[in-house]
Design a protein around this motif. Structure first.
Motif, PDB file in Angstrom:
ATOM      1  N   LEU A 147      87.864 -29.156  68.227  1.00 21.22           N
ATOM      2  CA  LEU A 147      88.158 -27.735  68.404  1.00 21.22           C
ATOM      3  C   LEU A 147      87.078 -27.020  69.222  1.00 21.22           C
ATOM      4  O   LEU A 147      87.394 -26.102  69.991  1.00 21.22           O
ATOM      5  CB  LEU A 147      88.343 -27.058  67.047  1.00 21.22           C
ATOM      6  CG  LEU A 147      89.666 -27.389  66.368  1.00 21.22           C
ATOM      7  CD1 LEU A 147      89.651 -26.908  64.926  1.00 21.22           C
ATOM      8  CD2 LEU A 147      90.829 -26.775  67.120  1.00 21.22           C
ATOM      9  N   GLU A 148      85.828 -27.427  69.065  1.00 22.69           N
ATOM     10  CA  GLU A 148      84.776 -26.813  69.886  1.00 22.69           C
ATOM     11  C   GLU A 148      85.013 -27.091  71.366  1.00 22.69           C
ATOM     12  O   GLU A 148      84.799 -26.216  72.218  1.00 22.69           O
ATOM     13  CB  GLU A 148      83.404 -27.334  69.453  1.00 22.69           C
ATOM     14  CG  GLU A 148      82.930 -26.732  68.157  1.00 22.69           C
ATOM     15  CD  GLU A 148      81.611 -27.329  67.690  1.00 22.69           C
ATOM     16  OE1 GLU A 148      80.892 -26.600  66.998  1.00 22.69           O
ATOM     17  OE2 GLU A 148      81.312 -28.502  67.998  1.00 22.69           O
ATOM     18  N   GLU A 149      85.486 -28.285  71.674  1.00 27.65           N
ATOM     19  CA  GLU A 149      85.822 -28.601  73.067  1.00 27.65           C
ATOM     20  C   GLU A 149      86.981 -27.736  73.537  1.00 27.65           C
ATOM     21  O   GLU A 149      86.993 -27.251  74.656  1.00 27.65           O
ATOM     22  CB  GLU A 149      86.155 -30.084  73.211  1.00 27.65           C
ATOM     23  CG  GLU A 149      86.567 -30.478  74.612  1.00 27.65           C
ATOM     24  CD  GLU A 149      85.529 -30.138  75.677  1.00 27.65           C
ATOM     25  OE1 GLU A 149      85.927 -29.877  76.829  1.00 27.65           O
ATOM     26  OE2 GLU A 149      84.314 -30.122  75.367  1.00 27.65           O
ATOM     27  N   ARG A 150      87.943 -27.504  72.666  1.00 29.94           N
ATOM     28  CA  ARG A 150      89.087 -26.658  73.023  1.00 29.94           C
ATOM     29  C   ARG A 150      88.642 -25.222  73.289  1.00 29.94           C
ATOM     30  O   ARG A 150      89.147 -24.568  74.200  1.00 29.94           O
ATOM     31  CB  ARG A 150      90.120 -26.693  71.887  1.00 29.94           C
ATOM     32  CG  ARG A 150      91.451 -26.205  72.277  1.00 29.94           C
ATOM     33  CD  ARG A 150      92.094 -27.170  73.263  1.00 29.94           C
ATOM     34  NE  ARG A 150      93.072 -26.440  74.043  1.00 29.94           N
ATOM     35  CZ  ARG A 150      93.320 -26.670  75.316  1.00 29.94           C
ATOM     36  NH1 ARG A 150      92.697 -27.617  75.946  1.00 29.94           N
ATOM     37  NH2 ARG A 150      94.204 -25.960  75.956  1.00 29.94           N
ATOM     38  N   ASP A 189      93.099 -19.473  77.530  1.00 33.13           N
ATOM     39  CA  ASP A 189      93.920 -18.594  76.697  1.00 33.13           C
ATOM     40  C   ASP A 189      93.038 -17.962  75.618  1.00 33.13           C
ATOM     41  O   ASP A 189      92.523 -18.646  74.741  1.00 33.13           O
ATOM     42  CB  ASP A 189      95.040 -19.410  76.065  1.00 33.13           C
ATOM     43  CG  ASP A 189      95.986 -18.574  75.214  1.00 33.13           C
ATOM     44  OD1 ASP A 189      95.585 -17.491  74.735  1.00 33.13           O
ATOM     45  OD2 ASP A 189      97.127 -19.017  75.015  1.00 33.13           O
ATOM     46  N   GLU A 190      92.890 -16.660  75.696  1.00 35.54           N
ATOM     47  CA  GLU A 190      91.986 -15.957  74.771  1.00 35.54           C
ATOM     48  C   GLU A 190      92.444 -16.059  73.313  1.00 35.54           C
ATOM     49  O   GLU A 190      91.625 -16.212  72.409  1.00 35.54           O
ATOM     50  CB  GLU A 190      91.844 -14.489  75.190  1.00 35.54           C
ATOM     51  CG  GLU A 190      90.622 -13.806  74.649  1.00 35.54           C
ATOM     52  CD  GLU A 190      89.310 -14.538  74.976  1.00 35.54           C
ATOM     53  OE1 GLU A 190      88.458 -14.677  74.068  1.00 35.54           O
ATOM     54  OE2 GLU A 190      89.128 -14.993  76.120  1.00 35.54           O
ATOM     55  N   ALA A 191      93.743 -15.998  73.068  1.00 33.99           N
ATOM     56  CA  ALA A 191      94.255 -16.115  71.697  1.00 33.99           C
ATOM     57  C   ALA A 191      93.986 -17.514  71.147  1.00 33.99           C
ATOM     58  O   ALA A 191      93.600 -17.672  69.986  1.00 33.99           O
ATOM     59  CB  ALA A 191      95.749 -15.811  71.661  1.00 33.99           C
ATOM     60  N   GLU A 192      94.185 -18.516  71.972  1.00 33.76           N
ATOM     61  CA  GLU A 192      93.913 -19.890  71.546  1.00 33.76           C
ATOM     62  C   GLU A 192      92.419 -20.089  71.279  1.00 33.76           C
ATOM     63  O   GLU A 192      92.029 -20.721  70.305  1.00 33.76           O
ATOM     64  CB  GLU A 192      94.385 -20.880  72.606  1.00 33.76           C
ATOM     65  CG  GLU A 192      94.191 -22.321  72.197  1.00 33.76           C
ATOM     66  CD  GLU A 192      94.681 -23.304  73.247  1.00 33.76           C
ATOM     67  OE1 GLU A 192      94.502 -24.510  73.013  1.00 33.76           O
ATOM     68  OE2 GLU A 192      95.239 -22.891  74.280  1.00 33.76           O
ATOM     69  N   ARG A 193      91.596 -19.523  72.147  1.00 39.19           N
ATOM     70  CA  ARG A 193      90.148 -19.618  71.967  1.00 39.19           C
ATOM     71  C   ARG A 193      89.714 -18.981  70.646  1.00 39.19           C
ATOM     72  O   ARG A 193      88.941 -19.541  69.882  1.00 39.19           O
ATOM     73  CB  ARG A 193      89.415 -18.942  73.136  1.00 39.19           C
ATOM     74  CG  ARG A 193      87.898 -19.079  73.074  1.00 39.19           C
ATOM     75  CD  ARG A 193      87.177 -18.259  74.157  1.00 39.19           C
ATOM     76  NE  ARG A 193      87.887 -18.144  75.409  1.00 39.19           N
ATOM     77  CZ  ARG A 193      87.742 -18.974  76.449  1.00 39.19           C
ATOM     78  NH1 ARG A 193      86.924 -19.985  76.354  1.00 39.19           N
ATOM     79  NH2 ARG A 193      88.407 -18.764  77.555  1.00 39.19           N
ATOM     80  N   ALA A 194      90.268 -17.816  70.351  1.00 37.45           N
ATOM     81  CA  ALA A 194      89.922 -17.118  69.109  1.00 37.45           C
ATOM     82  C   ALA A 194      90.394 -17.902  67.883  1.00 37.45           C
ATOM     83  O   ALA A 194      89.661 -18.032  66.900  1.00 37.45           O
ATOM     84  CB  ALA A 194      90.530 -15.715  69.112  1.00 37.45           C
ATOM     85  N   ALA A 195      91.608 -18.447  67.958  1.00 36.98           N
ATOM     86  CA  ALA A 195      92.135 -19.228  66.832  1.00 36.98           C
ATOM     87  C   ALA A 195      91.295 -20.482  66.602  1.00 36.98           C
ATOM     88  O   ALA A 195      90.967 -20.827  65.455  1.00 36.98           O
ATOM     89  CB  ALA A 195      93.589 -19.604  67.085  1.00 36.98           C
ATOM     90  N   ALA A 196      90.926 -21.158  67.675  1.00 31.43           N
ATOM     91  CA  ALA A 196      90.109 -22.370  67.551  1.00 31.43           C
ATOM     92  C   ALA A 196      88.720 -22.039  67.009  1.00 31.43           C
ATOM     93  O   ALA A 196      88.197 -22.751  66.142  1.00 31.43           O
ATOM     94  CB  ALA A 196      90.014 -23.082  68.895  1.00 31.43           C
ATOM     95  N   ALA A 197      88.121 -20.959  67.492  1.00 31.04           N
ATOM     96  CA  ALA A 197      86.792 -20.561  67.017  1.00 31.04           C
ATOM     97  C   ALA A 197      86.824 -20.185  65.534  1.00 31.04           C
ATOM     98  O   ALA A 197      85.927 -20.548  64.766  1.00 31.04           O
ATOM     99  CB  ALA A 197      86.260 -19.395  67.857  1.00 31.04           C
ATOM    100  N   THR A 198      87.860 -19.485  65.127  1.00 32.38           N
ATOM    101  CA  THR A 198      88.013 -19.128  63.711  1.00 32.38           C
ATOM    102  C   THR A 198      88.175 -20.380  62.860  1.00 32.38           C
ATOM    103  O   THR A 198      87.581 -20.502  61.784  1.00 32.38           O
ATOM    104  CB  THR A 198      89.221 -18.196  63.522  1.00 32.38           C
ATOM    105  OG1 THR A 198      88.994 -17.009  64.278  1.00 32.38           O
ATOM    106  CG2 THR A 198      89.437 -17.844  62.062  1.00 32.38           C
TER     107      THR A 198
END
Length: 89
Positions: A58-61, A67-76
């Motif tokens: 997920l950190e790689e993702r 995609d900002e929404a995907e980045r936020a979801a992965a970071a969360t």
């Protein structure tokens, strides 16, 4: 002669696993599917190694997606996984 007692019918939802947790009414994005699964699995025991592997992926993702929404979801999700890892030991 004795006959075995009939087994009660099993609930059909039993055994469907994660697919029963993912919203089916409308097409869900991968981030929405992941959020639904994470919500449902907050108390399910998982090996720490699995969590650590998921964090790396997920950190790689987070780094790779535009995609900002995907980045936020992965970071969360990474933050949640790290919390679980820290609680485990």
């Amino acid at each position: 002669m004795t006959t075995p007692a009939a087994q009660p019918p099993r609930d059909r939802a039993l055994g469907r696993g994660i697919s029963t947790l993912i919203p089916q009414a409308a097409p869900a994005t991968p981030a929405e599917q992941a959020a639904a699964v994470l919500t449902a699995m907050q108390t399910v025991p998982v090996r720490v190694g699995v969590l650590q592997a998921a964090v790396v992926l997920l950190e790689e993702r987070v780094r790779a997606t535009g995609d900002e929404a995907e980045r936020a979801a992965a970071a969360t999700t990474v933050a949640m996984l790290r919390t679980a890892i820290n609680r485990a030991g």
